[in-house]
Design a protein around this motif. Structure first.
Motif, PDB file in Angstrom:
ATOM      1  N   UNK A  35      -4.306  12.820 -30.291  1.00  5.68           N
ATOM      2  CA  UNK A  35      -5.626  13.250 -30.758  1.00  5.68           C
ATOM      3  C   UNK A  35      -6.309  12.122 -31.516  1.00  5.68           C
ATOM      4  N   UNK A  36      -5.546  11.474 -32.387  1.00  4.79           N
ATOM      5  CA  UNK A  36      -6.136  10.400 -33.196  1.00  4.79           C
ATOM      6  C   UNK A  36      -6.603   9.256 -32.312  1.00  4.79           C
ATOM      7  N   UNK A  37      -5.829   8.961 -31.271  1.00  8.92           N
ATOM      8  CA  UNK A  37      -6.241   7.886 -30.353  1.00  8.92           C
ATOM      9  C   UNK A  37      -7.555   8.253 -29.669  1.00  8.92           C
ATOM     10  N   UNK A  38      -7.705   9.524 -29.287  1.00  8.93           N
ATOM     11  CA  UNK A  38      -8.942   9.929 -28.608  1.00  8.93           C
ATOM     12  C   UNK A  38     -10.099   9.949 -29.588  1.00  8.93           C
ATOM     13  N   UNK A  39      -9.827  10.265 -30.853  1.00  5.98           N
ATOM     14  CA  UNK A  39     -10.879  10.161 -31.865  1.00  5.98           C
ATOM     15  C   UNK A  39     -11.328   8.715 -32.006  1.00  5.98           C
ATOM     16  N   UNK A  40     -10.387   7.782 -31.903  1.00 10.07           N
ATOM     17  CA  UNK A  40     -10.764   6.372 -31.970  1.00 10.07           C
ATOM     18  C   UNK A  40     -11.642   5.985 -30.788  1.00 10.07           C
ATOM     19  N   UNK A  41     -11.352   6.520 -29.602  1.00  9.56           N
ATOM     20  CA  UNK A  41     -12.185   6.240 -28.427  1.00  9.56           C
ATOM     21  C   UNK A  41     -13.600   6.778 -28.643  1.00  9.56           C
ATOM     22  N   UNK A  42     -13.686   8.003 -29.153  1.00  5.92           N
ATOM     23  CA  UNK A  42     -14.995   8.603 -29.397  1.00  5.92           C
ATOM     24  C   UNK A  42     -15.749   7.802 -30.443  1.00  5.92           C
TER      25      UNK A  42
END
Lengths: 99, 214
Positions: free
Chosen positions: A60-67
């Motif tokens: 989840x945190x990685x996808x938050x970084x992408x966003x």
């Protein structure tokens, strides 16, 4: 170190970001404060992932970084476009959708 | 154990100081530099939570690439350090108060929650360099390609859309009078044979023979 400390720290970072978004008028600094809020939520996600002992929260945190990266790209593109059209780079002055 | 606590407090102080520096400094350039310090302190905190891959990604992607983009834009626009105007809206004046109230509320919610595991260090996880180790790239890749395949693809598609959107937003228009409506954007594609005078220098300048050959 208990997980609680990390979560309270992430709440503090998030609150500082919220205060910055409210008080600043330069859209660059507003974007930076949104980054702060996203980072605070990232820290909370990783803390809870450690609490559960699996890697789902880290994904989840990685996808938050992408966003966050996408948001930075679009926001900075908007600011550069505003600057090129000689508009006032100020979030209070930009209260209409048409420049 | 005591080393871990000392490291946590140093990194937490760095993270909070960086966050305050972002909001307090008047020059946007210093705000960006403070955010870099904040991100590095956060990477240390990620390491304390044994999320090694995310700490590396934070340093390389965030503090490296994204912040370079910020620095370029600040240098392009010029760090106009704005003085605080005396007449501000009520939202700007109540902002710090609201932030403080929000922090207190979330802290009460965290401390008073019934989650027993919040007061522990979390379960013992396998750390190290193995494929199954917690927070390693192997575990990440396996999760991204099995359980979280759809969010992974959605994130990559989002990156593509953002890249195209940034190119459309930031490219040079014909002039200041150009209002840039949607029809206008569609018509003024670079393939149009519209002879624009400012498009001429983009072609290759005539190189004198022999000058660039050697």
């Amino acid at each position: 170190m208990d997980i609680e400390w990390f979560v309270v720290l992430s709440a503090m970072i998030f609150a500082i970001g919220v205060g910055g978004v409210f008080t600043h008028r330069n859209p660059l600094v507003v974007l930076l404060c949104i980054e702060l809020m996203l980072n605070g939520s990232n820290l909370a996600l990783i803390s809870f992932a450690r609490m559960h002992g699996n890697g789902d929260g880290q994904v989840f945190a990685l996808i938050v970084m992408v966003v966050a990266a996408c948001e930075v790209v679009i926001g900075l593109g908007l600011i550069v476009a505003m600057y090129r059209r000689r508009l006032d780079v100020d979030v209070d002055a930009l209260s209409e959708l048409r420049g | 154990m005591i080393f871990e606590q000392i490291l946590f407090f140093i990194a937490a102080a760095g993270a909070i100081a960086g966050a305050l520096g972002v909001t307090v400094s008047r020059n946007p350039f210093y705000s960006v530099l403070a955010l870099v310090a904040h991100l590095i302190a956060l990477a240390v905190l990620f390491l304390l939570l044994s999320a090694e891959f995310l700490a590396a990604a934070q340093l390389v992607v965030y503090a490296g690439a994204v912040m370079v983009l910020y620095v370029f834009v600040v240098a392009y626009i010029g760090g106009s350090d704005e003085p605080l105007q005396p007449v501000r809206g009520p939202v700007a004046r109540l902002g710090p108060l609201f932030a403080g109230v929000l922090f207190v509320e979330v802290a009460i919610a965290v401390i008073g929650s019934g989650l027993k595991a919040l007061g522990t260090r979390g379960p013992e996880v396998q750390t190290g360099a193995g494929r199954e180790a917690y927070g390693s790239p192997g575990q990440f890749g396996e999760l991204l390609l099995t359980d979280f395949l759809l969010p992974f693809e959605a994130a990559s598609f989002l990156l593509l859309v953002a890249a195209v959107g940034a190119v459309v937003l930031a490219r040079r228009r014909r002039g200041l009078e150009d209002t840039g409506t949607v029809d206008d954007l569609a018509r003024s594609s670079p393939e149009s044979d519209d002879p624009r005078p400012e498009m001429v220098p983009q072609g290759d300048p005539p190189v004198p023979t022999g000058a660039g050959a050697s």
